[in-house]
Design a protein around this motif. Structure first.
Motif, PDB file in Angstrom:
ATOM      1  N   LEU A   1      16.390 -76.909 -25.438  1.00  0.00           N
ATOM      2  CA  LEU A   1      16.267 -75.791 -24.515  1.00  0.00           C
ATOM      3  C   LEU A   1      15.546 -76.286 -23.278  1.00  0.00           C
ATOM      4  CD1 LEU A   1      15.175 -72.146 -25.325  1.00  0.00           C
ATOM      5  CD2 LEU A   1      14.292 -73.326 -23.328  1.00  0.00           C
ATOM      6  N   LEU A   2      16.204 -76.226 -22.127  1.00  0.00           N
ATOM      7  CA  LEU A   2      15.609 -76.594 -20.841  1.00  0.00           C
ATOM      8  C   LEU A   2      15.429 -75.318 -20.032  1.00  0.00           C
ATOM      9  CD1 LEU A   2      16.652 -79.317 -21.889  1.00  0.00           C
ATOM     10  CD2 LEU A   2      17.382 -79.871 -19.574  1.00  0.00           C
ATOM     11  N   CYS A   3      14.287 -75.167 -19.365  1.00  0.00           N
ATOM     12  CA  CYS A   3      14.058 -73.921 -18.639  1.00  0.00           C
ATOM     13  C   CYS A   3      13.041 -74.110 -17.524  1.00  0.00           C
ATOM     14  CB  CYS A   3      13.584 -72.812 -19.582  1.00  0.00           C
ATOM     15  SG  CYS A   3      11.966 -73.096 -20.336  1.00  0.00           S
ATOM     16  N   SER A   4      13.080 -73.194 -16.565  1.00  0.00           N
ATOM     17  CA  SER A   4      12.047 -73.104 -15.538  1.00  0.00           C
ATOM     18  C   SER A   4      10.915 -72.236 -16.065  1.00  0.00           C
ATOM     19  CB  SER A   4      12.632 -72.514 -14.249  1.00  0.00           C
ATOM     20  OG  SER A   4      13.109 -71.193 -14.488  1.00  0.00           O
ATOM     21  N   ASP A   5       9.816 -72.168 -15.304  1.00  0.00           N
ATOM     22  CA  ASP A   5       8.654 -71.435 -15.799  1.00  0.00           C
ATOM     23  C   ASP A   5       8.836 -69.925 -15.771  1.00  0.00           C
ATOM     24  OD1 ASP A   5       8.540 -71.137 -13.085  1.00  0.00           O
ATOM     25  OD2 ASP A   5       6.565 -72.028 -12.821  1.00  0.00           O
ATOM     26  N   GLY A   6       9.957 -69.440 -15.220  1.00  0.00           N
ATOM     27  CA  GLY A   6      10.242 -68.022 -15.327  1.00  0.00           C
ATOM     28  C   GLY A   6      10.404 -67.578 -16.762  1.00  0.00           C
ATOM     29  N   LEU A   7      10.826 -68.500 -17.638  1.00  0.00           N
ATOM     30  CA  LEU A   7      10.901 -68.217 -19.069  1.00  0.00           C
ATOM     31  C   LEU A   7       9.689 -68.739 -19.821  1.00  0.00           C
ATOM     32  CD1 LEU A   7      12.355 -67.332 -21.687  1.00  0.00           C
ATOM     33  CD2 LEU A   7      13.547 -69.534 -21.664  1.00  0.00           C
ATOM     34  N   SER A   8       9.236 -69.942 -19.501  1.00  0.00           N
ATOM     35  CA  SER A   8       8.199 -70.583 -20.323  1.00  0.00           C
ATOM     36  C   SER A   8       6.808 -70.011 -20.115  1.00  0.00           C
ATOM     37  CB  SER A   8       8.174 -72.089 -20.044  1.00  0.00           C
ATOM     38  OG  SER A   8       7.863 -72.357 -18.691  1.00  0.00           O
TER      39      SER A   8
ATOM     40  N   GLN B   1      18.076 -64.559 -10.448  1.00  0.00           N
ATOM     41  CA  GLN B   1      17.071 -64.333  -9.400  1.00  0.00           C
ATOM     42  C   GLN B   1      15.817 -63.673  -9.931  1.00  0.00           C
ATOM     43  OE1 GLN B   1      18.601 -62.697  -5.667  1.00  0.00           O
ATOM     44  NE2 GLN B   1      16.975 -61.169  -5.684  1.00  0.00           N
ATOM     45  N   GLY B   2      15.945 -62.835 -10.959  1.00  0.00           N
ATOM     46  CA  GLY B   2      14.806 -62.106 -11.479  1.00  0.00           C
ATOM     47  C   GLY B   2      14.605 -60.795 -10.754  1.00  0.00           C
ATOM     48  N   PRO B   3      13.846 -59.876 -11.334  1.00  0.00           N
ATOM     49  CA  PRO B   3      13.734 -58.523 -10.774  1.00  0.00           C
ATOM     50  C   PRO B   3      12.828 -58.391  -9.562  1.00  0.00           C
ATOM     51  CG  PRO B   3      12.414 -58.706 -12.760  1.00  0.00           C
ATOM     52  CD  PRO B   3      13.147 -60.005 -12.624  1.00  0.00           C
ATOM     53  N   THR B   4      12.002 -59.399  -9.267  1.00  0.00           N
ATOM     54  CA  THR B   4      11.015 -59.238  -8.195  1.00  0.00           C
ATOM     55  C   THR B   4      11.200 -60.201  -7.037  1.00  0.00           C
ATOM     56  OG1 THR B   4       9.437 -60.722  -9.279  1.00  0.00           O
ATOM     57  CG2 THR B   4       9.317 -58.376  -9.846  1.00  0.00           C
TER      58      THR B   4
ATOM     59  N   VAL C   1      21.980 -67.760 -24.058  1.00  0.00           N
ATOM     60  CA  VAL C   1      21.401 -68.061 -22.745  1.00  0.00           C
ATOM     61  C   VAL C   1      21.202 -66.778 -21.956  1.00  0.00           C
ATOM     62  CG1 VAL C   1      21.893 -69.092 -20.496  1.00  0.00           C
ATOM     63  CG2 VAL C   1      22.183 -70.440 -22.569  1.00  0.00           C
ATOM     64  N   ALA C   2      22.214 -65.916 -21.945  1.00  0.00           N
ATOM     65  CA  ALA C   2      22.107 -64.646 -21.216  1.00  0.00           C
ATOM     66  C   ALA C   2      20.985 -63.783 -21.780  1.00  0.00           C
ATOM     67  CB  ALA C   2      23.440 -63.903 -21.282  1.00  0.00           C
ATOM     68  N   GLU C   3      20.837 -63.776 -23.105  1.00  0.00           N
ATOM     69  CA  GLU C   3      19.785 -62.951 -23.692  1.00  0.00           C
ATOM     70  C   GLU C   3      18.398 -63.530 -23.404  1.00  0.00           C
ATOM     71  OE1 GLU C   3      18.678 -60.543 -27.788  1.00  0.00           O
ATOM     72  OE2 GLU C   3      20.465 -61.829 -27.718  1.00  0.00           O
ATOM     73  N   LEU C   4      18.261 -64.840 -23.416  1.00  0.00           N
ATOM     74  CA  LEU C   4      16.975 -65.439 -23.060  1.00  0.00           C
ATOM     75  C   LEU C   4      16.580 -65.078 -21.629  1.00  0.00           C
ATOM     76  CD1 LEU C   4      17.402 -68.960 -24.700  1.00  0.00           C
ATOM     77  CD2 LEU C   4      15.618 -67.295 -25.277  1.00  0.00           C
ATOM     78  N   ILE C   5      17.547 -65.092 -20.713  1.00  0.00           N
ATOM     79  CA  ILE C   5      17.262 -64.715 -19.328  1.00  0.00           C
ATOM     80  C   ILE C   5      16.871 -63.245 -19.245  1.00  0.00           C
ATOM     81  CG2 ILE C   5      18.338 -64.369 -17.070  1.00  0.00           C
ATOM     82  CD1 ILE C   5      19.917 -66.934 -17.539  1.00  0.00           C
TER      83      ILE C   5
ATOM     84  N   LEU D   1      10.012 -59.547 -20.108  1.00  0.00           N
ATOM     85  CA  LEU D   1       8.659 -59.880 -20.556  1.00  0.00           C
ATOM     86  C   LEU D   1       7.823 -60.531 -19.461  1.00  0.00           C
ATOM     87  CD1 LEU D   1       9.613 -61.311 -24.068  1.00  0.00           C
ATOM     88  CD2 LEU D   1       8.695 -59.047 -23.548  1.00  0.00           C
ATOM     89  N   ASN D   2       8.465 -61.279 -18.560  1.00  0.00           N
ATOM     90  CA  ASN D   2       7.754 -61.897 -17.443  1.00  0.00           C
ATOM     91  C   ASN D   2       8.137 -61.198 -16.140  1.00  0.00           C
ATOM     92  OD1 ASN D   2       6.440 -63.676 -19.104  1.00  0.00           O
ATOM     93  ND2 ASN D   2       7.832 -65.373 -18.735  1.00  0.00           N
ATOM     94  N   GLY D   3       9.294 -61.546 -15.605  1.00  0.00           N
ATOM     95  CA  GLY D   3       9.816 -60.841 -14.438  1.00  0.00           C
ATOM     96  C   GLY D   3       9.206 -61.210 -13.115  1.00  0.00           C
ATOM     97  N   HIS D   4       8.306 -62.195 -13.089  1.00  0.00           N
ATOM     98  CA  HIS D   4       7.606 -62.538 -11.863  1.00  0.00           C
ATOM     99  C   HIS D   4       8.286 -63.644 -11.073  1.00  0.00           C
ATOM    100  CE1 HIS D   4       6.217 -65.252 -15.047  1.00  0.00           C
ATOM    101  NE2 HIS D   4       6.126 -66.159 -14.088  1.00  0.00           N
TER     102      HIS D   4
END
Length: 751
Positions: free
Chosen positions: A442-449, A243-246, A476-480, A486-489
């Motif tokens: 590596l597949l990801c949403s923009d929360g990482l990219s 879910q992310g922090p925010t 995977v857990a560490e990338l999240i 670093l992002n968190g938005h």
């Protein structure tokens, strides 16, 4: 630069920001080929116009997995050198972290050229390198740079992947005859299982018996399918979402979630308990059920695609067709639900999607939206998908460098996603990578990219996985975790799929044609699950775009003219996303249908020109903040004649938020496309820089009330009824297409 690792001290800064790396202290500065930007957070210098040498790179922007993209073009005045400098991003450069030094140092070197590694490559890999050249032939021929594919030293290899260093302009028209003659130089060092076949193939090309790139591709794919009988690949894959922090809910979804799988595959593998399929979706719609859209897409695509992995020996084109059908099915399902629930404009739920599907001996990567796929090897990390956003569209149409276009207020706005518009406007991108490649997807949403976090984290967390058997769940857990730090938005979703190939004894190919005449046709494939669909009503609306960072995908805005390049250079019109949330306004559709559909399926260059030249007369547009790429964000100004404002009498500026109607088109003697606009209505505001406000928008009760600011009546604006000319490219850069307008907006232009 040289071909050995570059560990010498860098030279002084060039243009105030670039370090020039070199392996020979005596080399001239201008001869070095690796430049390091010491200020990547600051946009590079903007261009007044795109130089001709840069244009082929932009037109080939959709080949991101093969071709570097222009980063900056520096003049002699900026660098102090004797010539202009074109800097290319995502170039064929390999890096290695040297952990024997304190602190760690990064060593960089140009990837080895095709002639350097050709003799050491397996027969399967040699054929795959040639297949990638054939896949690029038509696209490069359209831009007059097929000489690049004959300059073998410009072709660099990263395992099974072929990367181009620079583009070489054709001095004369080239054909497959020239390619066959060039490939004849490779026959002597070809591996025995394919040597006789390659000798036959090169003679067939040189003698003009194979004249179409499609025929050549089919030949090579048939040969690869035959040799793949000796290939064994271990595939590991896993995914997770957070879910992310925010955020108060998770609108991302993935498959498999929190589970790890491993399969050992061969050409004879018919059925596996868990097919190798990786899915990542990023829901759009905020509180309007973006999470429902992403989860629905995951379930539908899983249901449709898992049976496809059980079918052996399907050609890549057939797999691409089924992927397209599955994505269109998911789009129809979401769109139908939106219509049934009477969702319109920003209330329509949708989702991005990126997926990896193994169909031996390839893995197919498909995507819609801005969820990304990266290929990570022991020494490289490349984004192999192109975001379906405004910035990418501007770059592909040759209007600006991507590094400039992404700075536009609407640069990150999406132009297509699942569930938002009719499937006739949906154009997925599909590509195929050979499994004979020790690499990680590596597949990801923009929360990482977002903010280039993948480029920074992959060398440390993902690259080591390409050459080890380390379980994937912990990375995977560490990338999240890193993305949240670093992002968190935003929500974060990450999936990894690793390939560990082993080559057994390969069969020997016959010295003759291997086209798969007996391959299953597209019609032999099981049909997708039927879904009843309702007629979609175009009810999207547009509001001026703000520019908050990072990008948000809560509010929707249609964007006319979005050209999405597919591997087969498909292109079509799309819709865009805005980042601004406005209160709903009752809109009434105008009884007009723009003739856009005929553009679908044309090659990218002609399609891009057609879309620019054929701005529909009678269409409505809304002025936004910024009059063009590289401009100083001055208000849009009309010209009394289809010439530059300097050569014509400038009219008063157009207020931001004004509604404009196209009343005619004209192509000037220099082939510049112009459109004549009529100002229909203007907003009420205090100045040109104030965006119009909706009177029924919600207010924040916690904020103190302030007295309204008096309007600035000293500014003269273009008034309703005024008419003037702008270049078609200005229209795209400074306005947003409106599919619907209210009678009040239509104003003087109403029917």
């Amino acid at each position: 630069m040289g071909n050995r690792p570059l560990t010498h001290s860098p030279s002084p800064l060039v243009a105030g920001r670039f370090l020039v790396w070199h392996g020979d202290q005596k080399s001239a500065v201008g001869a070095h080929r690796i430049w390091l930007d010491t200020r990547p957070d600051t946009p590079p210098p903007a261009l007044d116009r795109v130089p001709p040498v840069v244009m082929p790179y932009l037109k080939l922007f959709h080949l991101a997995h093969h071709i570097p993209r222009p980063y900056a073009y520096l003049s002699r005045e900026q660098t102090g050198l004797e010539t202009e400098v074109l800097l290319l991003d995502a170039a064929p450069i390999g890096t290695r972290l040297n952990d024997q030094t304190t602190p760690w140092k990064t060593e960089a070197a140009l990837l080895p050229s095709l002639p350097q590694v050709w003799a050491q490559g397996s027969a399967l890999r040699q054929l795959n390198w040639l297949r990638q050249i054939a896949m690029m032939w038509t696209a490069l021929a359209d831009q007059g740079v097929t000489a690049t594919l004959l300059a073998l030293d410009e072709l660099r290899t990263d395992g099974a992947l072929l990367r181009l260093t620079t583009l070489v302009t054709d001095k004369a028209p080239l054909t497959l005859v020239d390619l066959g003659r060039r490939w004849q130089e490779l026959v002597a060092t070809a591996q025995p299982p394919m040597k006789g076949y390659l000798d036959w193939l090169t003679h067939a090309l040189a003698e003009g018996r194979i004249t179409a790139a499609e025929t050549l591709i089919a030949e090579l794919e048939g040969a690869i399918q035959a040799l793949a009988q000796g290939l064994l690949v271990t595939v590991d894959w896993t995914a997770d979402t957070d879910q992310g922090p925010t955020r108060d809910r998770n609108e991302d979804a993935c498959h498999p979630e929190k589970l790890s799988y491993q399969q050992r595959l061969t050409s004879k593998t018919v059925s596996v308990e868990t097919p190798p399929l990786l899915l990542v979706c990023d829901g759009i719609g905020g509180h309007e059920q973006g999470n429902v859209a992403s989860q629905t897409a995951i379930k539908l695509l899983q249901q449709e695609l898992e049976p496809l992995t059980q079918q052996c020996n399907l050609p890549p084109a057939a797999v691409a067709q089924r992927l397209n059908q599955a994505l269109i099915l998911a789009n129809d399902t979401l769109s139908t639900r939106n219509n049934d629930e009477q969702r319109s404009a920003r209330a329509r739920m949708g989702t991005t999607v990126v997926l990896a599907l193994v169909h031996f001996p390839y893995v197919a990567i498909a995507h819609i939206g801005d969820s990304r796929a990266y290929r990570v090897s022991a020494q490289t990390c490349y984004q192999i998908t192109v975001d379906d956003d405004v910035a990418s569209r501007e770059a592909q149409m040759g209007y600006a460098l991507y590094s400039e276009a992404v700075q536009l207020p609407s640069g990150g706005a999406l132009i297509q996603a699942l569930g938002i518009s009719e499937s006739g406007y949906l154009y997925p991108t599909v590509q195929h990578l050979l499994l004979d490649d020790a690499a990680v997807l590596l597949l990801c949403s923009d929360g990482l990219s977002d903010y280039d976090r993948v480029d920074a984290l992959a060398p440390h967390l993902v690259a080591p996985l390409a050459t080890t058997a380390t379980p994937l769940s912990a990375p995977v857990a560490e990338l999240i975790q890193r993305a949240n730090q670093l992002n968190g938005h935003d929500n974060v979703t990450v999936g990894l799929m690793r390939f560990a190939p082993q080559t057994k004894t390969l069969p020997t190919l016959p010295a003759r044609s291997l086209q798969q005449a007996d391959a299953p046709s597209h019609s032999d494939l099981p049909p997708p699950t039927p879904v009843l669909t309702a007629q979609t009503t175009n009810t999207l609306t547009v509001a001026p775009a703000d520019a908050p960072q990072p990008r948000s995908k809560v509010a929707w805005v249609p964007f006319f003219g979005g050209l999405i390049a597919v591997l087969a250079t498909l292109a079509a019109v799309g819709f865009g996303l805005s980042r601004r949330q406005l209160a709903p306004v009752p809109f009434q559709p105008l009884a007009r249908q723009w003739a856009i559909a005929p553009l679908a399926g044309q090659p990218l260059p002609s399609n891009a020109l057609a879309a620019t030249a054929n701005v529909p007369v009678g269409s409505f547009w809304q002025a936004e903040n910024g009059a063009g790429l590289g401009a100083d964000r001055d208000p849009l100004r009309l010209s009394q004649r289809p010439t530059s404002i300097a050569e014509s009498t400038a009219m008063p500026p157009v207020a931001i938020g004004s509604i404009l109607r196209v009343i005619s088109r004209q192509t000037a003697a220099d082939n510049t496309d112009w459109v004549q606009l009529q100002v229909c209505s203007i907003p009420s505001g205090i100045s040109l820089d104030q965006l119009p406000q909706e009177v029924d928008q919600e207010t924040n009760s916690d904020q103190p009330m302030t007295a309204p600011v008096a309007p600035d009546l000293t500014q003269r604006l273009s008034a309703p009824g005024d008419k003037g000319w702008v270049q078609a490219r200005q229209l795209y850069a400074a306005t947003a297409f409106l599919d619907l307008v209210t009678p009040a907006q239509a104003g003087r232009c109403g029917p």
